[in-house]
Design an enzyme around this catalytic site. Structure first.
Site, mmCIF file in Angstrom:
data_model
loop_
_atom_site.group_PDB
_atom_site.id
_atom_site.type_symbol
_atom_site.label_atom_id
_atom_site.label_comp_id
_atom_site.label_asym_id
_atom_site.label_seq_id
_atom_site.Cartn_x
_atom_site.Cartn_y
_atom_site.Cartn_z
ATOM 1 N N TYR A 53 1.571 7.392 1.045
ATOM 2 C CA TYR A 53 2.444 8.228 0.048
ATOM 3 C C TYR A 53 2.675 9.488 0.592
ATOM 4 C CZ TYR A 53 -2.235 10.544 -1.049
ATOM 5 O OH TYR A 53 -3.362 11.155 -0.960
ATOM 6 N N HIS A 107 -5.625 13.691 -5.790
ATOM 7 C CA HIS A 107 -4.214 13.878 -4.974
ATOM 8 C C HIS A 107 -3.639 14.939 -4.967
ATOM 9 C CE1 HIS A 107 -5.611 9.379 -5.902
ATOM 10 N NE2 HIS A 107 -5.031 9.307 -4.815
ATOM 11 N N GLU A 132 -19.058 11.351 5.291
ATOM 12 C CA GLU A 132 -18.061 10.269 6.223
ATOM 13 C C GLU A 132 -17.174 11.248 7.213
ATOM 14 O OE1 GLU A 132 -15.616 7.698 3.825
ATOM 15 O OE2 GLU A 132 -17.091 7.475 2.548
ATOM 16 N N GLU A 142 -9.862 5.385 -10.908
ATOM 17 C CA GLU A 142 -8.976 6.522 -11.015
ATOM 18 C C GLU A 142 -8.629 6.524 -12.734
ATOM 19 O OE1 GLU A 142 -5.676 6.861 -8.416
ATOM 20 O OE2 GLU A 142 -4.304 7.005 -10.257
ATOM 21 N N ASN A 201 1.027 -1.289 -0.124
ATOM 22 C CA ASN A 201 0.035 -0.104 0.030
ATOM 23 C C ASN A 201 0.928 1.333 0.125
ATOM 24 O OD1 ASN A 201 -2.210 1.690 0.313
ATOM 25 N ND2 ASN A 201 -2.326 1.811 2.595
ATOM 26 N N TRP A 230 -5.600 -3.648 3.916
ATOM 27 C CA TRP A 230 -5.217 -2.562 4.694
ATOM 28 C C TRP A 230 -5.166 -2.566 6.027
ATOM 29 C CZ3 TRP A 230 -7.647 1.804 1.254
ATOM 30 C CH2 TRP A 230 -6.925 2.074 -0.108
ATOM 31 N N CYS A 247 -9.051 2.291 -6.932
ATOM 32 C CA CYS A 247 -7.874 3.411 -6.768
ATOM 33 C C CYS A 247 -7.170 3.278 -7.604
ATOM 34 C CB CYS A 247 -7.695 3.725 -5.533
ATOM 35 S SG CYS A 247 -8.702 4.392 -4.210
HETATM 36 ZN ZN LIG Z 1 -9.817 6.013 -4.506
#
Ligand SMILES: [Zn+2]
Length: 764
Positions: free
Chosen positions: A521, A703, A493, A674, A120, A570, A652
């Site tokens: 990241y 991003h 959320e 994406e 990840n 994850w 993603c």
């Molecule tokens: Zn995503």
């Protein structure tokens, strides 16, 4: 004495110092000197800790302010043209490549990010073509080697190998049609030679050269390049340790054994079976074997007895001097230290081992196999034996009702009641226009939201007060979406700290940490929960929030869930039962949640599987088995609803070529993916295979803080419609918006809605 080594260490700081300082720098609140200073402190602490714990090969050069692949591109002058001549400092150019820049008249998008192998962690994909002028702008491993040397610490510099670097690169848009980045190897080698010879001159004994591409199917195709490049490098370099990790070398070990390298590292956590083959391939050479017996990917304590057995085997074949005990890979994938955890019970703490503890593990194992008579080593060995036995005892307590439910899953539970065409009709109850606009689910997690959550944690806010706060946030998100004219709404959320943690906290079978962050990241760190026992749902997890949000509006509200494969990928999974069984347990818990949402009047339910692809094994031979169970668990979680309920899923990433049939097989009514950063190749894939359900390729990149203009979005929609059926196209950003600020979110979404309106008028 057998040497011990760590292949790479978390670079975030024990208290997330790097995130704090780079974000302050981006916000203009601090300067480059301060960034350098904080980075130096983090590196110093890492090196000192590893040394104190007895690690003999300590990595340097693995540190990064954003991403180590990007560090190489910047150092090698592989800087795409759009970042030239902007009048930026080297540091600002670096950050512009990482995250785009939109300030002071400069407007450049970020480079493409991709998942690093099957992890990840995300890296910035180098962009190359024939015009690149490689040169060594700076020698980062050398700088860090000297930095450590000044502290009295001798390190083993780490560089990403030239062949893996090129294999991970992509062609620029301007490149010739048949251009392959690997063709640049002869042009790139002089830079590596300079880098390595400077390290040699500075007194480095070893350099670690990472070549993880060798554990993928692609690795074998570079045999010729390995054969030509490494002799050249070896001639000018310190002793080279070529490292491979995350999987098995298979036949690649045969050509590697012929290289003049001083050492070879193999991953025995992921592929313990490759030990014998590797020993026999290198036994008649002088190559030293580095054994990755301490997992760089798992937070579980290493079973010393099992690890020692593997190491002894290598020692008896090669001798003590030809063996290094090591972590399986870099340990940047695991949190810094267990010492920061105060809320885990003593029993739980005893199960785990984080980065610093792993460093002690390699040192202890090396001491044991060297025949150390040290009392502390004997005590550590004994303590490990006791801990492992206790954990094995704990693992015997399975949840019978969960195990029974999994074993009685029937094939019909995987399938929706009717085919997509029938469902499409039934879903007209949602009353969506053509080119429906929607978002991926999360809205900005503002400072206020984080503060409220922190206050709740410290009991400075009561449950009731927190609940009121969240309701207000949801209401304002709903009003915002109504105001700008989105069609399919989300509740935003605000109550979720993280898309996996939130569910983990509400399910049985997980434990949580307070400070166990890992880099996903750049400055985005995540705190994965740990699965420790069988998983089940205690009570509905999201229903009341979705129900509340729907009560505020006449527009349809999407229920938002994280899918079983993503929760699994994850989290830190158990290692005592299969990942498939853990995913099935999660899927059944989510299936109940999906059905409860439907019963509560929610007409669209999104089950996100952004991590489906990253879980894909690195070897194609292992794909079918993974994709089969992974796809099935998604279907199991979503297929319990009626035809009129619209299921969504989100991915993603943009590499669908490989897994397309599986994406179709999931049979979600709508998928969002994406697409904004990769070119239209992705959309072409969907046309090529004839994707039949609704699809929303992201129309802009979330991003980056950059705001896309409405015409830019129109152009994207236009190019998508060249490939996709206009009745099936959804218009959405390419990911959730939680890391963005409200200002750019509002501006971007207003443009998105505007562009969808334009599409409705022009594609009537
Ligand atoms: Zn995503």
């Amino acid at each position: 004495m057998v040497a011990s080594s760590v292949l790479g260490f978390p670079r975030i700081g024990a208290n997330r110092e790097i995130k704090k300082v780079v974000e302050a720098y981006w916000a203009g609140k601090t300067n480059a000197e301060e960034v350098t200073k904080v980075a130096a402190e983090v590196k110093k602490l890492n090196w000192t800790e590893l040394k104190q714990r007895g690690v003999t090969h300590i990595p340097s050069g693995d540190f990064s302010l954003y991403d180590h692949v990007l560090d190489h591109s910047a150092a090698f002058n592989a800087i795409p043209k759009r970042y030239h001549g902007l009048g930026l400092s080297p540091l600002d150019t670096y950050f512009a490549m990482a995250r785009g820049r939109q300030a002071d008249g400069v407007d450049v998008p970020a480079g493409e990010m991709k998942k690093w192998f099957d992890s990840n962690y995300h890296f910035l994909v180098p962009e190359l073509d024939d015009t690149v002028e490689f040169k060594l702008n700076f020698n980062k491993p050398l700088e860090e080697f000297k930095e450590a040397q000044a502290l009295g610490i001798t390190t083993r510099p780490v560089v990403l190998g030239p062949i893996t670097y090129l294999a991970l690169s992509k062609a620029t848009k301007e490149a010739k049609a048949d251009f392959e980045p690997i063709s640049l190897l002869p042009k790139l080698l002089p830079v590596y030679k300079q880098l390595l010879s400077e390290l040699k001159a500075a007194g480095a004994e070893w350099v670690q050269v990472d070549e993880p591409i060798l554990v993928t199917d692609k690795g074998a195709s570079f045999e010729t390049q390995y054969g030509s490049a490494y002799p050249e490098l070896v001639a000018v370099a310190p002793k080279l340790l070529l490292t491979t990790f995350y999987g098995r070398l298979e036949s690649n070990v045969n050509f590697l054994a012929k290289l003049p390298i001083a050492g070879l590292h193999i991953d025995l956590d992921r592929a313990p079976d490759q030990l014998d083959k590797t020993i026999s391939a290198i036994s008649s050479t002088p190559i030293i074997l580095s054994l990755g017996v301490v997992s760089g990917r798992s937070v579980w304590k290493t079973d010393f007895a099992a690890a020692i057995k593997l190491v002894q085997k290598a020692i008896s074949a090669l001798g003590q001097d030809r063996v290094i005990v090591a972590t399986s890979s870099t340990i940047l994938h695991i949190p810094v230290t267990l010492a920061s955890e105060n809320k885990l019970t003593e029993e739980q703490k005893d199960w785990f081992s984080f980065a610093l503890e792993k460093a002690s593990e390699v040192a202890t194992i090396a001491a044991v196999v060297s025949g150390s008579q040290d009392a502390a080593v004997a005590a550590a060995l004994e303590a490990n034996h006791t801990s492992i036995a206790k954990r094995r005892d704990f693992e015997k307590n399975s949840d019978d009702s969960v195990r029974k439910r999994v074993s009685s899953i029937t094939p019909d539970q995987y399938e929706r009641k009717s085919p997509f065409a029938v469902r499409l009709e039934a879903q007209k109850v949602l009353n969506l226009p053509k080119f429906p606009t929607t978002t991926i689910g999360s809205f900005p997690q503002t400072k206020e939201i984080r503060q409220a959550r922190a206050k709740l944690g410290k009991n400075e806010l009561s449950e009731a007060e927190y609940e009121e706060f969240i309701k207000k946030e949801i209401e304002s998100a709903v009003r915002f979406q109504e105001k700008i004219g989105l069609d399919l709404l989300v509740h935003g959320e605000p109550e979720r700290n993280d898309m996996v943690q939130y569910f983990g906290e509400r399910l049985s079978g997980f434990v949580f940490t307070q400070n166990a962050w890992v880099q996903s990241y750049g400055s985005r760190y995540v705190r994965p929960p740990i699965i420790v026992s069988d998983v089940s749902r205690k009570e509905p997890m999201t229903v009341r929030w979705s129900e509340y949000a729907q009560s505020l509006t006449n527009k349809p509200m999407k229920g938002m869930l994280t899918g079983p494969v993503t929760i699994l990928n994850w989290s830190f999974p158990r290692v005592d039962i299969s990942r498939e069984l853990q995913a099935q347990q999660l899927a059944l818990a989510l299936r109940d949640e999906v059905c409860d949402l439907e019963a509560a009047g929610i007409k669209a339910i999104q089950v996100d599987e952004p991590a489906l692809r990253e879980g894909l094994p690195l070897r194609r031979a292992d794909w079918d088995s993974y994709l089969n169970w992974a796809g099935n668990t998604f279907k199991l979680s979503t297929a319990g609803v009626g035809d009129h309920t619209q299921t969504h899923s989100h991915f993603c990433y943009s590499d669908f070529d490989d897994i397309f049939p599986q994406i179709q097989r999931l049979d979600a009514d709508v998928i969002s993916i994406e697409a904004s950063k990769s070119d239209m190749k992705l959309i072409n894939t969907f046309k090529h295979y004839g994707y039949s359900n609704n699809i929303g390729p992201g129309v802009y990149d979330v991003h980056s803080p950059r705001v896309p203009g409405d015409v830019e979005i129109q152009e994207r929609i236009k190019s998508m419609l060249a490939y996709l059926d206009q009745t099936l196209l959804y218009v959405n950003p390419d990911c959730g918006l939680k890391t963005r600020g409200w200002k750019e979110t509002e501006a971007s979404l207003v443009n998105l809605v505007q562009a969808a309106r334009w599409a409705r008028e022009n594609y009537a």
